[in-house]
Structure formats: structure tokens, C-alpha cells
Design an enzyme around this catalytic site. Structure first.
Site, PDB file in Angstrom:
ATOM      1  N   GLY A  47      -4.320   5.813  -3.703  1.00 57.71           N
ATOM      2  CA  GLY A  47      -3.264   6.188  -4.637  1.00 57.71           C
ATOM      3  C   GLY A  47      -2.153   5.173  -4.494  1.00 57.71           C
ATOM      4  O   GLY A  47      -1.805   4.778  -3.371  1.00 57.71           O
ATOM      5  N   ASP A 269       0.477  -2.970  -4.504  1.00 52.41           N
ATOM      6  CA  ASP A 269       1.067  -1.967  -3.607  1.00 52.41           C
ATOM      7  C   ASP A 269       1.451  -2.612  -2.282  1.00 52.41           C
ATOM      8  O   ASP A 269       2.491  -2.294  -1.698  1.00 52.41           O
ATOM      9  CB  ASP A 269       0.081  -0.819  -3.374  1.00 52.41           C
ATOM     10  CG  ASP A 269      -0.326  -0.130  -4.665  1.00 52.41           C
ATOM     11  OD1 ASP A 269       0.504  -0.068  -5.600  1.00 52.41           O
ATOM     12  OD2 ASP A 269      -1.475   0.340  -4.744  1.00 52.41           O
TER      13      ASP A 269
END
Length: 327
Positions: A47, A269
Site C-alpha cells: 500500500g 514511495d
């Protein structure tokens, strides 16, 4: 958002960074045959926001991640593994009203494909009342992404409310649009994402995303639009460099060269995690971006969403050119 995962005290931990969103179970074939022809799978998770959280933690800083997960084996697995990485999960909720989201990934003939099973997931039922303002108020930075806003109208409003809470409490808002056209249309996404970009202290899009959001291939026009924003823009995915747009100035920070590219998933990320770590260590904006570039470079050299994010010790060894010796 109060916890239902354990009996830990919920007021002790003071995060430097707070983030939230959907983490999903991730299933991948344990061979190169692809999903259709595989009988064995690896059970993982991923995620965008939890990837960033794990990265910030590994780089030596306090971070809290929360969201809603199903009260099911996948949800429990995700919480345990994120907690095991040193991330505070005291505001996570496990709910019986909906399942944990699932994604499948395969790489066939060098092409990677992802299949989502997240409609109606627990995370899509996030609502503003699930937020804990006192928790957000403790942080220096709030990290949010467009992925959460694409899940549902209630999740969208939850992000908006979190941004309002951050601003009320002097917490800097950091926004990665993370455009996912499998989740919503470009027209719908454009209006919502550009709205939040105007609220962000740090807007962190990719150059390809900006071409879609601003409907132009012109680099000069894109930079011109970014200069109109009140915050700082950090543009990833340039021509071997990351761009910083601050006021009327444009600065390019070169990439680090990767010896080999194994898996590009999670690179953005990793960049965000490195950037936050740099800011928290007191680096200049340019040096924080340079650290983000380094983390992104290290991430793409290993398979996985977050597994390749290094520890601070590994970063220092890289910067000091320390050779690994196998004994």
C-alpha cells in the site's frame, strides 16, 4: 481513529509523520508462469502509504500509519507486519463490516500486471469521524495520497478533513497524487487531485501524472502551473533528475544511477520516505530530495513494494562506499 488491534496505550507515541490509507494483501505467483498457470503463490502486502511509513521508520524516524482493514487473516497479517517494522498502528481499525482489499501481481515476459479486488473493501468505508485529530496534531508532517481519495466519496472526504485538521494544528501537508486510472476516470481525478495540490505544503507528483492532470506535454507549461501553487512542488520522474519548484525558482537534483533495475514498484514511495527523513534530519530541501532520489534508486534494485527500502545504516554505508564482505 481508535485502535481495536491491541491493548497498547494510545497516547504515548508521538509521531514525526502521520499517514493513512489502504494496505492490501498481495498475492504473487512463486514462479514466472503467471497467475493463470500457477498453483503456488507468495502472500505479501502493499500500500502506498504503508510503504512510506515503513521507509520512514527504517530511516530512523517515528511514524504512525492507520486505516481500516477487515477483521480477517489478511488484515491481522498486515497490522502485525507493519507494527513489526516499527510503525505505530495504534489507530488502525479492524472491522467486520467489509474485507481487507486484495491485489494480485504477475510478471510475464518482462511485463508486470496488477489486478485489484478492492471495491467494497474495509478501507473504502473510511469516514471523517474515524480520524483522531489529536494524533494528527502531534506530527510535523501529514502524508496523504490520491489513492485514498479514489476509493470512495467517504474516503475522499476523510482525506479532505485530515488536511483541514493538519492545517488547524500547524502540521505540514504532503500530497502525492499517485494517479491510478484503474480506480477512477481522469476527469474525476483531475478536479479532486488539483484541489488538494493547492492545499499542500509539499506537492509530490510524477512528471507523467502532471502531463495528464494539466493536459499538456509542455514541460514549460507544467512548471508554470506549479509556480502558481502556494507550496513547494517536488516533481519525480524527470529526465534523470527530480525537479524542485519553489516560488519562481526551478532546481534539478540528479538521480543516482542504479546498477540494475529489478522492480520499479514502490520507487516513488521510497522517494517520499527518503525526502521526509531528510527534512526530519534538518537537511536543506535540495539535500532532502537527493536523499529521496537515493532511496528510490535503492528500492528499484530489489523486488517488492517495500522490502527494498534500506535502513539508515545501509544508506550511510552506501554514501560512505562501504563494501559488504561475506564471511
Amino acid at each position: 481513529m481508535s485502535t481495536s488491534t491491541n491493548n497498547e496505550p494510545t497516547q504515548m507515541f508521538q509521531p514525526d509523520v502521520v499517514t493513512f490509507g489502504e494496505s492490501m494483501a498481495l498475492m504473487m505467483p512463486d514462479n514466472s508462469k503467471g497467475i493463470e498457470y500457477s498453483s503456488g503463490f507468495q502472500s505479501l502486502f502493499g500500500g502506498a502509504e504503508s510503504n512510506v511509513a515503513i521507509g520512514v521508520s527504517r530511516l530512523g524516524h517515528r511514524i504512525g500509519w492507520f486505516g481500516r482493514l477487515g477483521k480477517d487473516p489478511f488484515g491481522r497479517m498486515i497490522v502485525k507486519k507493519i507494527r513489526g517494522e516499527g510503525v505505530d498502528v495504534s489507530r488502525v481499525q479492524l472491522t467486520a463490516e467489509a474485507p481487507t482489499g486484495l491485489m494480485l501481481r504477475e510478471t510475464v515476459s518482462g511485463k508486470s500486471s496488477v489486478y485489484y479486488y478492492r471495491k467494497g473493501s474495509a478501507a473504502s468505508f473510511m469516514r471523517p469521524e474515524h480520524l483522531d485529530e489529536s494524533y494528527i496534531a502531534q506530527a510535523k508532517y501529514l502524508h496523504v495520497t490520491g489513492i485514498t481519495m479514489a476509493l470512495s466519496e467517504s474516503a475522499r472526504e476523510t482525506v479532505r478533513e485530515a488536511v483541514r485538521m493538519a492545517k488547524r494544528n500547524g502540521v505540514k501537508v504532503c500530497f502525492d497524487p499517485n494517479l491510478r486510472l484503474k480506480l477512477w476516470s481522469l476527469d474525476e481525478a483531475r478536479e479532486v487531485l488539483l484541489e488538494v495540490a493547492k492545499e499542500a505544503d509539499y506537492f509530490m507528483p510524477g512528471l507523467d501524472e502532471l502531463k495528464l492532470l494539466y493536459q499538456t506535454e509542455s514541460f514549460e507549461e507544467i512548471i508554470g502551473r506549479l509556480k502558481e501553487l502556494p507550496g513547494v512542488s517536488i516533481v519525480k520522474g524527470g529526465d534523470n533528475e527530480t525537479y524542485i519548484v519553489e516560488g519562481d525558482s526551478l532546481t534539478a537534483v540528479p538521480y543516482f544511477k542504479a546498477e540494475q533495475v529489478v522492480d520499479t514498484v514502490g520507487a516513488g514511495d521510497g522517494f517520499c520516505a527518503g525526502f521526509y527523513a531528510g527534512l526530519l534530519k534538518g537537511y536543506s530541501l535540495q539535500e532532502a530530495v537527493r536523499l529521496g532520489n537515493l532511496i528510490g534508486c535503492m528500492v528499484v534494485q530489489m523486488e517488492g513494494d517495500w522490502e527494498g527500502i534500506p535502513t539508515w545504516e545501509q544508506v550511510e554505508a552506501f554514501l560512505n562506499n562501504v563494501q559488504h564482505v561475506e564471511r
